[in-house]
Design a protein around this motif. Structure first.
Motif, PDB file in Angstrom:
ATOM      1  N   PRO A   1       5.273  -3.362   5.063  1.00  0.00           N
ATOM      2  CA  PRO A   1       3.897  -3.057   4.707  1.00  0.00           C
ATOM      3  C   PRO A   1       3.083  -3.843   3.722  1.00  0.00           C
ATOM      4  CG  PRO A   1       5.710  -1.784   3.505  1.00  0.00           C
ATOM      5  CD  PRO A   1       6.194  -2.652   4.821  1.00  0.00           C
ATOM      6  N   GLU A   2       1.970  -3.714   3.774  1.00  0.00           N
ATOM      7  CA  GLU A   2       1.303  -4.750   2.815  1.00  0.00           C
ATOM      8  C   GLU A   2       1.363  -3.824   1.529  1.00  0.00           C
ATOM      9  OE1 GLU A   2      -2.674  -5.301   4.179  1.00  0.00           O
ATOM     10  OE2 GLU A   2      -1.872  -6.048   6.076  1.00  0.00           O
ATOM     11  N   PRO A   3       1.905  -4.838   0.379  1.00  0.00           N
ATOM     12  CA  PRO A   3       2.097  -3.994  -0.852  1.00  0.00           C
ATOM     13  C   PRO A   3       0.796  -3.821  -1.586  1.00  0.00           C
ATOM     14  CG  PRO A   3       2.804  -6.255  -0.969  1.00  0.00           C
ATOM     15  CD  PRO A   3       2.727  -6.058   0.400  1.00  0.00           C
ATOM     16  N   ALA A   4      -0.416  -4.533  -1.294  1.00  0.00           N
ATOM     17  CA  ALA A   4      -1.598  -4.479  -1.885  1.00  0.00           C
ATOM     18  C   ALA A   4      -2.219  -3.087  -1.413  1.00  0.00           C
ATOM     19  CB  ALA A   4      -2.509  -5.776  -1.613  1.00  0.00           C
ATOM     20  N   THR A   5      -2.049  -2.602  -0.457  1.00  0.00           N
ATOM     21  CA  THR A   5      -2.867  -1.514  -0.089  1.00  0.00           C
ATOM     22  C   THR A   5      -1.894  -0.107  -0.246  1.00  0.00           C
ATOM     23  OG1 THR A   5      -2.206  -1.988   2.327  1.00  0.00           O
ATOM     24  CG2 THR A   5      -4.280  -3.026   1.582  1.00  0.00           C
ATOM     25  N   VAL A   6      -0.655  -0.376  -0.046  1.00  0.00           N
ATOM     26  CA  VAL A   6       0.121   0.880  -0.058  1.00  0.00           C
ATOM     27  C   VAL A   6       1.157   0.637  -1.303  1.00  0.00           C
ATOM     28  CG1 VAL A   6       2.011   2.160   0.869  1.00  0.00           C
ATOM     29  CG2 VAL A   6       0.286   1.029   2.544  1.00  0.00           C
ATOM     30  N   ASN A   7       0.865   1.862  -2.375  1.00  0.00           N
ATOM     31  CA  ASN A   7       1.598   1.876  -3.364  1.00  0.00           C
ATOM     32  C   ASN A   7       2.507   2.964  -3.622  1.00  0.00           C
ATOM     33  OD1 ASN A   7       2.725   1.495  -5.897  1.00  0.00           O
ATOM     34  ND2 ASN A   7       0.710   1.204  -6.868  1.00  0.00           N
ATOM     35  N   PRO A   8       3.721   3.186  -2.892  1.00  0.00           N
ATOM     36  CA  PRO A   8       4.468   4.262  -3.040  1.00  0.00           C
ATOM     37  C   PRO A   8       4.791   5.035  -4.137  1.00  0.00           C
ATOM     38  CG  PRO A   8       5.857   2.375  -2.583  1.00  0.00           C
ATOM     39  CD  PRO A   8       4.550   1.759  -2.775  1.00  0.00           C
ATOM     40  N   VAL A   9       4.563   4.140  -5.129  1.00  0.00           N
ATOM     41  CA  VAL A   9       5.058   4.964  -6.379  1.00  0.00           C
ATOM     42  C   VAL A   9       4.193   5.880  -7.009  1.00  0.00           C
ATOM     43  CG1 VAL A   9       5.650   4.412  -8.937  1.00  0.00           C
ATOM     44  CG2 VAL A   9       6.643   3.106  -7.345  1.00  0.00           C
ATOM     45  N   GLU A  10       2.831   5.491  -6.690  1.00  0.00           N
ATOM     46  CA  GLU A  10       1.679   6.307  -7.156  1.00  0.00           C
ATOM     47  C   GLU A  10       1.523   7.690  -6.503  1.00  0.00           C
ATOM     48  OE1 GLU A  10      -1.282   2.780  -8.788  1.00  0.00           O
ATOM     49  OE2 GLU A  10      -1.790   4.123  -7.213  1.00  0.00           O
ATOM     50  N   GLU A  11       1.713   7.359  -4.882  1.00  0.00           N
ATOM     51  CA  GLU A  11       1.547   8.514  -4.187  1.00  0.00           C
ATOM     52  C   GLU A  11       2.651   9.296  -3.712  1.00  0.00           C
ATOM     53  OE1 GLU A  11      -0.649   7.732  -0.758  1.00  0.00           O
ATOM     54  OE2 GLU A  11      -1.844   6.226  -1.626  1.00  0.00           O
ATOM     55  N   GLY A  12       3.881   9.006  -4.373  1.00  0.00           N
ATOM     56  CA  GLY A  12       5.160   9.755  -4.148  1.00  0.00           C
ATOM     57  C   GLY A  12       5.800   9.743  -2.840  1.00  0.00           C
ATOM     58  N   ILE A  13       5.586   8.669  -2.272  1.00  0.00           N
ATOM     59  CA  ILE A  13       6.231   8.096  -0.738  1.00  0.00           C
ATOM     60  C   ILE A  13       7.347   7.324  -1.051  1.00  0.00           C
ATOM     61  CG2 ILE A  13       5.778   7.520   1.427  1.00  0.00           C
ATOM     62  CD1 ILE A  13       2.727   8.108   1.021  1.00  0.00           C
ATOM     63  N   SER A  14       8.410   7.479  -0.609  1.00  0.00           N
ATOM     64  CA  SER A  14       9.724   6.581  -0.837  1.00  0.00           C
ATOM     65  C   SER A  14       9.655   5.451   0.049  1.00  0.00           C
ATOM     66  CB  SER A  14      10.829   7.318  -0.513  1.00  0.00           C
ATOM     67  OG  SER A  14      10.918   7.779   0.850  1.00  0.00           O
ATOM     68  N   PRO A  15      10.159   4.287  -0.329  1.00  0.00           N
ATOM     69  CA  PRO A  15      10.112   3.044   0.543  1.00  0.00           C
ATOM     70  C   PRO A  15      10.901   3.421   1.836  1.00  0.00           C
ATOM     71  CG  PRO A  15      10.821   2.710  -1.949  1.00  0.00           C
ATOM     72  CD  PRO A  15      10.699   4.091  -1.797  1.00  0.00           C
ATOM     73  N   GLU A  16      11.846   4.175   2.029  1.00  0.00           N
ATOM     74  CA  GLU A  16      12.288   4.564   3.278  1.00  0.00           C
ATOM     75  C   GLU A  16      11.297   5.147   4.234  1.00  0.00           C
ATOM     76  OE1 GLU A  16      13.602   5.873   0.357  1.00  0.00           O
ATOM     77  OE2 GLU A  16      15.407   4.417   0.263  1.00  0.00           O
ATOM     78  N   VAL A  17      10.394   6.107   3.806  1.00  0.00           N
ATOM     79  CA  VAL A  17       9.362   6.697   4.514  1.00  0.00           C
ATOM     80  C   VAL A  17       8.392   5.564   5.080  1.00  0.00           C
ATOM     81  CG1 VAL A  17       7.691   8.284   4.640  1.00  0.00           C
ATOM     82  CG2 VAL A  17       9.689   8.809   3.473  1.00  0.00           C
ATOM     83  N   ILE A  18       7.979   4.508   4.135  1.00  0.00           N
ATOM     84  CA  ILE A  18       6.980   3.688   4.522  1.00  0.00           C
ATOM     85  C   ILE A  18       7.705   2.719   5.481  1.00  0.00           C
ATOM     86  CG2 ILE A  18       6.103   1.587   3.387  1.00  0.00           C
ATOM     87  CD1 ILE A  18       5.519   3.260   1.256  1.00  0.00           C
ATOM     88  N   ALA A  19       8.890   2.368   5.414  1.00  0.00           N
ATOM     89  CA  ALA A  19       9.640   1.543   6.275  1.00  0.00           C
ATOM     90  C   ALA A  19       9.623   2.201   7.731  1.00  0.00           C
ATOM     91  CB  ALA A  19      10.990   1.082   6.011  1.00  0.00           C
ATOM     92  N   VAL A  20       9.854   3.728   7.684  1.00  0.00           N
ATOM     93  CA  VAL A  20      10.113   4.174   8.934  1.00  0.00           C
ATOM     94  C   VAL A  20       8.447   4.198   9.684  1.00  0.00           C
ATOM     95  CG1 VAL A  20      10.468   6.463  10.082  1.00  0.00           C
ATOM     96  CG2 VAL A  20      12.030   5.460   8.557  1.00  0.00           C
ATOM     97  N   ILE A  21       7.453   4.471   8.798  1.00  0.00           N
ATOM     98  CA  ILE A  21       6.115   4.601   9.566  1.00  0.00           C
ATOM     99  C   ILE A  21       5.904   3.075   9.946  1.00  0.00           C
ATOM    100  CG2 ILE A  21       3.760   4.798   8.851  1.00  0.00           C
ATOM    101  CD1 ILE A  21       4.725   7.200   6.833  1.00  0.00           C
ATOM    102  N   ALA A  22       6.025   2.062   9.319  1.00  0.00           N
ATOM    103  CA  ALA A  22       5.861   0.523   9.775  1.00  0.00           C
ATOM    104  C   ALA A  22       6.547   0.221  10.800  1.00  0.00           C
ATOM    105  CB  ALA A  22       6.303  -0.349   8.733  1.00  0.00           C
ATOM    106  N   ALA A  23       7.835   0.670  10.955  1.00  0.00           N
ATOM    107  CA  ALA A  23       8.586   0.584  12.369  1.00  0.00           C
ATOM    108  C   ALA A  23       8.018   1.253  13.449  1.00  0.00           C
ATOM    109  CB  ALA A  23      10.035   1.023  11.975  1.00  0.00           C
ATOM    110  N   ALA A  24       7.534   2.511  13.098  1.00  0.00           N
ATOM    111  CA  ALA A  24       6.945   3.199  14.457  1.00  0.00           C
ATOM    112  C   ALA A  24       5.648   2.607  15.116  1.00  0.00           C
ATOM    113  CB  ALA A  24       6.561   4.757  13.664  1.00  0.00           C
ATOM    114  N   VAL A  25       4.830   2.070  13.694  1.00  0.00           N
ATOM    115  CA  VAL A  25       3.629   1.414  14.147  1.00  0.00           C
ATOM    116  C   VAL A  25       3.998   0.171  15.069  1.00  0.00           C
ATOM    117  CG1 VAL A  25       1.725   0.405  13.319  1.00  0.00           C
ATOM    118  CG2 VAL A  25       2.141   2.445  12.439  1.00  0.00           C
TER     119      VAL A  25
END
Length: 117
Positions: free
Chosen positions: A60-84
């Protein structure tokens, strides 16, 4: 003037329906023959078996997605990016990942509509 062969409406109906269905069957046979003899159909080249390599997961692009602010864990972001990425989209396809609003009234209405089907 000649006399009609029959005046019985049931026999006339059976004769007419038989003629109609025979014509429909003949048209079906002609359509199937056209599918087999179709000169405009592209010729299928013999395909070579190529081993399918698993697609690498898109980061994921770190500039547009900030998982700390929104409460999304990096694992969830990795799974979403893999699905896309598995759907064939590139790394620039995901611009933002954010959780949906939790509106229980709306969700209960949606589940009620889905359970009707």
């Amino acid at each position: 003037m000649s006399h009609p062969v029959t005046t019985n409406p049931l026999i006339i109906m059976l004769i007419n329906m038989t003629v109609v269905f025979l014509v429909l069957i003949a048209l079906g046979v002609v359509i199937n023959l056209i599918h087999y003899i179709d000169p405009t159909k592209p010729k299928a080249a013999p395909q070579e078996e190529v081993p399918v390599a698993p697609a690498p997961a898109a980061a994921p692009e770190p500039a547009t997605v900030n998982p700390v602010e929104e409460g999304i864990s990096p694992e969830v972001i990795a799974v979403i990016a893999a699905a896309v990425a598995s759907m064939g989209y590139g790394t620039g396809s995901v611009r933002a990942i954010r959780p949906l609003e939790r509106n229980n009234w709306k969700n209960s209405g949606r589940s009620a509509m889905q359970s009707r089907n």
